[in-house]
Design an enzyme around this catalytic site. Structure first.
Site, PDB file in Angstrom:
ATOM      1  CD  GLN A   1      -3.049  -0.870   0.108  1.00  0.00           C
ATOM      2  OE1 GLN A   1      -3.126   0.182  -0.536  1.00  0.00           O
ATOM      3  NE2 GLN A   1      -3.867  -1.891  -0.123  1.00  0.00           N
TER       4      GLN A   1
ATOM      5  CB  THR B   1       8.435 -18.397 -18.473  1.00  0.00           C
ATOM      6  OG1 THR B   1       8.926 -19.680 -18.856  1.00  0.00           O
ATOM      7  CG2 THR B   1       8.692 -17.388 -19.576  1.00  0.00           C
TER       8      THR B   1
ATOM      9  CB  CYS C   1      -7.408 -10.096   0.753  1.00  0.00           C
ATOM     10  SG  CYS C   1      -6.577  -9.597  -0.777  1.00  0.00           S
TER      11      CYS C   1
END
Length: 381
Positions: A177, A235, A322
């Protein structure tokens, strides 16, 4: 639409989106490939890594790319623990689920996880921190800016206290944040690892990073190829990394001016709320990031107000996205303030580069209108 949930995620900036599309079209090769096209992609990857290193005062080889803040936090926490028995971890129990979740897992594995006391604004009690540090402390985990309250911790001072008490204790800060919004200089701070994420600063979702100080000996928690110096195999998603770098370049050019602009927006909204609504508490203290405003309004439900505002396409939150779907997790304010008449009426408004004064005026008008309407029901007026 008025979007005031930027602490959850942000709208991607035009330049960042353009670079993402361009990279997918022109630089889709694997940076690990041995041919010249792979080498060309690797050069771009190195340039992006340099951009991030310079932004926080780190070397490019101390920057590693991940899928986001949650992965970075998990890497820092589990990669720092060499054994689980007879060791202690210090943390704050009002932090983000991507900190609390790993800490709970550490407890199951036998680690003593000890919370450091915070005051009612969310600031760490530094005396309590110093008292709880022992030679068994192997890791200290804290958050630079609290995702719900916006509370800004003094990272440099906290790191100094920890290292003065226990030089071998590792320090991780969740900077998701604060990264790109508040100055961070790891050359002046004794932090060992810190996490950051693209979608919090108008970059793309699915990309983040972790700073790892040289010599910290962080262990990988995922195994496979040798990418990211073996610390985070897989990758590298070059288009996402380039897009994130573009967002960061914009932040580096505008961060100070934007900080002042956002602070002015937030302060005007605070003043308007105080003047328009009785029985309101501003939970975001003076020492907070201006990008987050958390308030509690007596005798309403925050979730009810959220849905009222949706009717006008005004989007806010009641806490961290979340944890919003986990009904066992309370918002931070409810853990700091047991007065449910207020804490149940907690909302969070978080600002980004697309918010402006005109939106502020309309939001204030609608919050005032709907609080009065809801209170007619809850207070039986």
């Amino acid at each position: 639409m008025i979007y005031l949930d930027n602490a959850a995620t942000t709208r991607i900036g035009k330049n960042s989106l353009k670079r993402f599309i361009d990279s997918n079209e022109r630089y889709y090769g694997n940076p690990s490939s041995l041919h010249s096209y792979g080498y060309e992609c690797e050069k771009i990857l190195k340039e992006c890594r340099k951009t991030f290193g310079e932004f926080i005062g780190a070397s490019p080889d101390e920057v590693y790319f991940t899928s986001g803040g949650t992965e970075s936090n998990n890497m820092a926490i589990f990669g720092s623990i060499k054994k689980y028995e007879c060791v202690e971890v210090l943390y704050s129990d009002i932090d983000h689920p991507s900190i609390i979740g790993p800490v709970e897992e550490l407890k199951k594995r036998g680690v003593d996880a000890i919370p450091v006391v915070t005051d009612n604004t969310g600031s760490l009690n530094l005396v309590d921190l110093e008292t709880k540090l022992t030679d068994r402390t192997v890791l200290c985990i804290f958050t630079h800016v609290n995702s719900e309250l916006g509370t800004l911790q003094d990272m440099e001072k906290i790191c100094s206290i920890i290292k003065n008490c226990n030089k071998s204790a590792r320090i991780h800060f969740d900077c998701v944040q604060s990264f790109g919004k508040i100055n961070i200089d790891v050359s002046r701070c004794k932090v060992d690892t810190l996490s950051f994420s693209g979608h919090k600063i108008h970059g793309p979702k699915g990309i983040g990073g972790i700073y790892v100080r040289k010599g910290s000996g962080l262990k990988p928690i995922v195994f496979g190829g040798g990418q990211e110096s073996g610390l985070r195999p897989g990758t590298e998603p070059l288009p996402l990394i380039e897009s994130f770098a573009e967002a960061l370049i914009l932040r580096s050019e505008t961060m100070d001016a934007e900080y002042g602009r956002i602070k002015n927006l937030r302060n005007k909204l605070i003043e308007g709320l105080k003047n328009s609504i009785e029985d309101i508490r501003i939970n975001s203290a003076e020492k907070c990031s201006p990008y987050i405003l958390n308030v509690s309004i007596k005798d309403i439900k925050g979730e009810v107000l959220l849905h009222y505002l949706e009717r006008d396409k005004i989007f806010i939150s009641t806490g961290s996205a979340c944890s919003s779907k986990d009904k066992t997790v309370d918002n931070v304010v409810s853990r700091l303030d047991r007065d449910t008449a207020y804490s149940d009426g907690t909302i969070r408004m978080s600002f980004g580069m697309f918010n402006d004064e005109t939106e502020n005026t309309f939001v204030l008008e609608k919050i005032t209108e709907y609080v009065n309407e809801i209170r007619k029901i809850t207070r039986g007026i």
